[in-house]
Design a protein around this motif. Structure first.
Motif, mmCIF file in Angstrom:
data_model
loop_
_atom_site.group_PDB
_atom_site.id
_atom_site.type_symbol
_atom_site.label_atom_id
_atom_site.label_comp_id
_atom_site.label_asym_id
_atom_site.label_seq_id
_atom_site.Cartn_x
_atom_site.Cartn_y
_atom_site.Cartn_z
ATOM 1 N N TYR A 1 0.835 -1.205 0.000
ATOM 2 C CA TYR A 1 0.000 0.000 0.000
ATOM 3 C C TYR A 1 0.869 1.255 0.000
ATOM 4 C CZ TYR A 1 -3.701 3.285 1.093
ATOM 5 O OH TYR A 1 -4.558 4.339 1.053
ATOM 6 N N LEU A 2 2.012 1.172 0.677
ATOM 7 C CA LEU A 2 2.946 2.296 0.684
ATOM 8 C C LEU A 2 3.462 2.567 -0.728
ATOM 9 C CD1 LEU A 2 4.509 4.344 2.396
ATOM 10 C CD2 LEU A 2 6.241 2.591 2.777
ATOM 11 N N ALA A 3 3.764 1.494 -1.462
ATOM 12 C CA ALA A 3 4.212 1.662 -2.855
ATOM 13 C C ALA A 3 3.104 2.268 -3.709
ATOM 14 C CB ALA A 3 4.639 0.306 -3.419
ATOM 15 N N PHE A 4 1.872 1.837 -3.488
ATOM 16 C CA PHE A 4 0.733 2.391 -4.232
ATOM 17 C C PHE A 4 0.576 3.878 -3.948
ATOM 18 C CE2 PHE A 4 -3.850 3.443 -4.025
ATOM 19 C CZ PHE A 4 -4.144 3.353 -5.371
ATOM 20 N N ARG A 5 0.631 4.249 -2.671
ATOM 21 C CA ARG A 5 0.460 5.653 -2.306
ATOM 22 C C ARG A 5 1.655 6.495 -2.745
ATOM 23 N NH1 ARG A 5 -2.632 8.563 -2.082
ATOM 24 N NH2 ARG A 5 -2.241 9.745 -0.168
ATOM 25 N N GLY A 6 2.845 5.894 -2.809
ATOM 26 C CA GLY A 6 3.999 6.628 -3.296
ATOM 27 C C GLY A 6 3.789 7.119 -4.714
ATOM 28 N N GLY A 7 3.187 6.277 -5.548
ATOM 29 C CA GLY A 7 2.851 6.702 -6.909
ATOM 30 C C GLY A 7 1.845 7.828 -6.910
ATOM 31 N N ASP A 8 0.851 7.750 -6.026
ATOM 32 C CA ASP A 8 -0.141 8.816 -5.902
ATOM 33 C C ASP A 8 0.505 10.151 -5.560
ATOM 34 O OD1 ASP A 8 -2.352 7.395 -6.570
ATOM 35 O OD2 ASP A 8 -3.193 7.260 -4.566
ATOM 36 N N ILE A 9 1.430 10.105 -4.594
ATOM 37 C CA ILE A 9 2.067 11.344 -4.145
ATOM 38 C C ILE A 9 2.924 11.947 -5.256
ATOM 39 C CG2 ILE A 9 3.671 12.325 -2.468
ATOM 40 C CD1 ILE A 9 0.925 11.502 -1.355
ATOM 41 N N PHE A 10 3.626 11.099 -6.006
ATOM 42 C CA PHE A 10 4.420 11.605 -7.120
ATOM 43 C C PHE A 10 3.507 12.258 -8.161
ATOM 44 C CE2 PHE A 10 6.444 10.934 -11.301
ATOM 45 C CZ PHE A 10 7.568 11.719 -11.113
ATOM 46 N N ILE A 11 2.369 11.644 -8.439
ATOM 47 C CA ILE A 11 1.429 12.224 -9.401
ATOM 48 C C ILE A 11 0.870 13.548 -8.882
ATOM 49 C CG2 ILE A 11 -0.859 11.881 -10.441
ATOM 50 C CD1 ILE A 11 -0.151 8.942 -10.779
ATOM 51 N N ASP A 12 0.709 13.673 -7.565
ATOM 52 C CA ASP A 12 0.224 14.935 -6.988
ATOM 53 C C ASP A 12 1.146 16.094 -7.355
ATOM 54 O OD1 ASP A 12 -2.033 13.912 -5.856
ATOM 55 O OD2 ASP A 12 -1.200 13.685 -3.844
ATOM 56 N N VAL A 13 2.454 15.836 -7.399
ATOM 57 C CA VAL A 13 3.402 16.885 -7.781
ATOM 58 C C VAL A 13 3.139 17.331 -9.219
ATOM 59 C CG1 VAL A 13 5.837 17.448 -8.092
ATOM 60 C CG2 VAL A 13 5.135 15.979 -6.200
ATOM 61 N N LEU A 14 2.910 16.361 -10.097
ATOM 62 C CA LEU A 14 2.614 16.684 -11.496
ATOM 63 C C LEU A 14 1.291 17.435 -11.608
ATOM 64 C CD1 LEU A 14 3.643 13.249 -13.058
ATOM 65 C CD2 LEU A 14 5.040 15.310 -12.824
ATOM 66 N N HIS A 15 0.314 17.047 -10.778
ATOM 67 C CA HIS A 15 -0.968 17.742 -10.793
ATOM 68 C C HIS A 15 -0.823 19.179 -10.292
ATOM 69 C CE1 HIS A 15 -3.644 13.874 -10.828
ATOM 70 N NE2 HIS A 15 -2.918 14.034 -11.913
ATOM 71 N N GLY A 16 0.148 19.397 -9.406
ATOM 72 C CA GLY A 16 0.411 20.766 -8.963
ATOM 73 C C GLY A 16 0.846 21.651 -10.120
ATOM 74 N N ILE A 17 1.647 21.089 -11.027
ATOM 75 C CA ILE A 17 2.062 21.838 -12.219
ATOM 76 C C ILE A 17 0.852 22.134 -13.098
ATOM 77 C CG2 ILE A 17 3.470 21.737 -14.310
ATOM 78 C CD1 ILE A 17 5.387 19.897 -12.746
ATOM 79 N N ASP A 18 -0.023 21.138 -13.260
ATOM 80 C CA ASP A 18 -1.250 21.356 -14.044
ATOM 81 C C ASP A 18 -2.101 22.456 -13.424
ATOM 82 O OD1 ASP A 18 -0.405 19.215 -15.595
ATOM 83 O OD2 ASP A 18 -1.627 17.761 -14.520
ATOM 84 N N GLN A 19 -2.233 22.419 -12.094
ATOM 85 C CA GLN A 19 -3.082 23.390 -11.396
ATOM 86 C C GLN A 19 -2.529 24.804 -11.545
ATOM 87 O OE1 GLN A 19 -3.739 22.501 -7.282
ATOM 88 N NE2 GLN A 19 -4.829 24.391 -6.859
ATOM 89 N N GLN A 20 -1.210 24.946 -11.455
ATOM 90 C CA GLN A 20 -0.604 26.269 -11.608
ATOM 91 C C GLN A 20 -0.891 26.872 -12.978
ATOM 92 O OE1 GLN A 20 3.502 25.368 -10.692
ATOM 93 N NE2 GLN A 20 3.345 26.416 -8.724
ATOM 94 N N ASN A 21 -1.134 26.019 -13.949
ATOM 95 C CA ASN A 21 -1.400 26.477 -15.309
ATOM 96 C C ASN A 21 -2.881 26.355 -15.693
ATOM 97 O OD1 ASN A 21 1.439 26.960 -16.685
ATOM 98 N ND2 ASN A 21 1.654 25.172 -15.348
ATOM 99 N N TYR A 22 -3.734 26.231 -14.692
ATOM 100 C CA TYR A 22 -5.191 26.201 -14.877
ATOM 101 C C TYR A 22 -5.640 25.089 -15.825
ATOM 102 C CZ TYR A 22 -5.166 30.749 -12.564
ATOM 103 O OH TYR A 22 -4.989 31.763 -11.648
ATOM 104 N N ARG A 23 -5.020 23.914 -15.716
ATOM 105 C CA ARG A 23 -5.429 22.770 -16.520
ATOM 106 C C ARG A 23 -5.722 21.577 -15.607
ATOM 107 N NH1 ARG A 23 -5.400 22.898 -22.014
ATOM 108 N NH2 ARG A 23 -6.859 21.190 -21.563
ATOM 109 N N MET A 24 -6.670 21.782 -14.708
ATOM 110 C CA MET A 24 -7.037 20.698 -13.807
ATOM 111 C C MET A 24 -7.876 19.632 -14.500
ATOM 112 S SD MET A 24 -7.505 22.367 -10.027
ATOM 113 C CE MET A 24 -7.342 20.741 -9.292
ATOM 114 N N ASP A 25 -8.235 19.871 -15.766
ATOM 115 C CA ASP A 25 -8.899 18.808 -16.525
ATOM 116 C C ASP A 25 -7.958 17.622 -16.715
ATOM 117 O OD1 ASP A 25 -7.501 20.765 -18.097
ATOM 118 O OD2 ASP A 25 -8.193 19.723 -19.891
ATOM 119 N N TYR A 26 -6.636 17.905 -16.803
ATOM 120 C CA TYR A 26 -5.664 16.813 -16.870
ATOM 121 C C TYR A 26 -5.703 15.994 -15.569
ATOM 122 C CZ TYR A 26 -3.620 19.455 -20.786
ATOM 123 O OH TYR A 26 -3.416 20.123 -21.970
#
Length: 337
Positions: A30-55
């Motif tokens: 489960y830790l490995a699963f959540r680790g992937g989630d957290i890494f994706i959250d960083v990428l989603h932060g980049i999307d959010q900064q550029n107003y593309r939360m549809d991604y």
């Protein structure tokens, strides 16, 4: 990369000291699963900064469907939690490629880690990180205390009944997370009225979500629990309503913590959550001894209510000083003119 690795080490030590050996493998998976989630959250932060939360929405939708289907199919066929978690990892990790491709549209993603930059970032963000750990520990302590005093069966029943309440937390996240950049911009531009108006709108929206869910679960809660867990869980449906209040307070503290980070008051996040964590230990003992399984919800609610009050006080103080300095400089400028 550094913080995920560090967290894995800390969690491994915690699990070794507090959990039974048979839980090590599923916790690690489960830790490995959540680790992937957290890494994706960083990428989603980049999307959010550029107003593309549809991604972000597409990624969350795809991964949600995939891991739910994988877990349901594998666990249903094997009744093995570790295999089901491994299946979740296998079907969701490939989606990281989609998130990387979308985030690359806005900025390069090649990691450049230096000791000095990591040290500076860690120093600035450490209070917020510790605050988040304290925030999550409040819930964990109450649940673990229920398991240690009333057994794993009671903990399983409580967790099962309270699962539908997570809808509120997810809904609250979708209410305020897209607005965090707007909060930061209004704070930076010293738009006091707009900032306060947005804060009140989010607060009332979260309260409205609670009311809607209370009505919905009153009408359909038993039916949903029966469909999800079978008729044996229905006698425990009374646990759901305190859990709904508990979850909305959890979501509200999460919102306040993120808002304090947005206005660069990392210490405020830590102070509110740390006080709640210290309070959670005696509160959990008292509430669980009096109200059994419901005591978990009452304890968490009391702790997060305290955290909310502290964070609102700190947020008001921070923003009042910030906006007051704006008014003072404006009046000085007018006087000179």
């Amino acid at each position: 990369f550094l913080t995920i690795t560090g967290a894995c080490v800390i969690i491994a030590l915690y699990v070794a000291l507090t959990c039974k050996p048979e839980t090590f493998l599923p916790v690690a998976l489960y830790l490995a699963f959540r680790g992937g989630d957290i890494f994706i959250d960083v990428l989603h932060g980049i999307d959010q900064q550029n107003y593309r939360m549809d991604y972000c929405g597409k990624s969350l939708g795809i991964r949600g469907i995939l891991f739910l289907a994988a877990f349901t199919a594998v666990f249903g066929l094997t009744n093995n939690l570790s295999l089901a978690l491994a299946a979740m990892i296998c079907v969701t990790y490939p989606v990281i490629a989609y998130d990387i491709r979308q985030a690359r549209r806005f900025e390069p993603l090649r990691p450049k880690i230096s000791a000095s930059s990591a040290k500076n970032l860690a120093r600035e963000c450490l209070p917020a990180v510790l605050g988040t750990v304290c925030f999550m520990a409040v819930t964990s302590i109450a649940r673990q205390m229920l398991g240690s005093t009333h057994g794993e069966e009671a903990l399983g029943i409580y967790a099962s009944v309270c699962t539908p309440a997570v809808i509120i937390q997810a809904g609250a996240d979708y209410i305020y997370i897209p607005l965090l950049r707007l909060f930061a911009e209004r704070y930076h531009n010293k738009q006091a009225e707009e900032f306060r108006s947005l804060f009140l709108k989010v607060t009332f929206a979260i309260l409205a979500l609670l009311v809607v869910c209370l009505i919905g679960f009153f009408l359909f809660g038993r039916t949903l629990l029966t469909l999800a867990f079978g008729p044996s869980i229905v006698p425990y449906a009374y646990l759901l309503y305190p859990a709904l209040v508990c979850v909305v307070l959890t979501a509200y503290v999460e919102f306040l913590g993120d808002l304090l980070i947005a206005v660069r008051m990392m210490r405020g996040n830590l102070i509110g959550n740390a006080i709640a964590l210290v309070f959670s230990i005696p509160c959990s003992v008292i509430c669980i001894s009096i109200w059994d399984m419901n005591g978990v919800s009452f304890s968490i609610s009391a702790c997060y209510l305290l955290a909310s009050a502290i964070m609102i006080f700190l947020l008001v103080k921070r923003t009042a000083n910030h906006f007051k300095s704006s008014d003072s400089s404006r009046s000085t400028k007018d006087h000179k003119l």
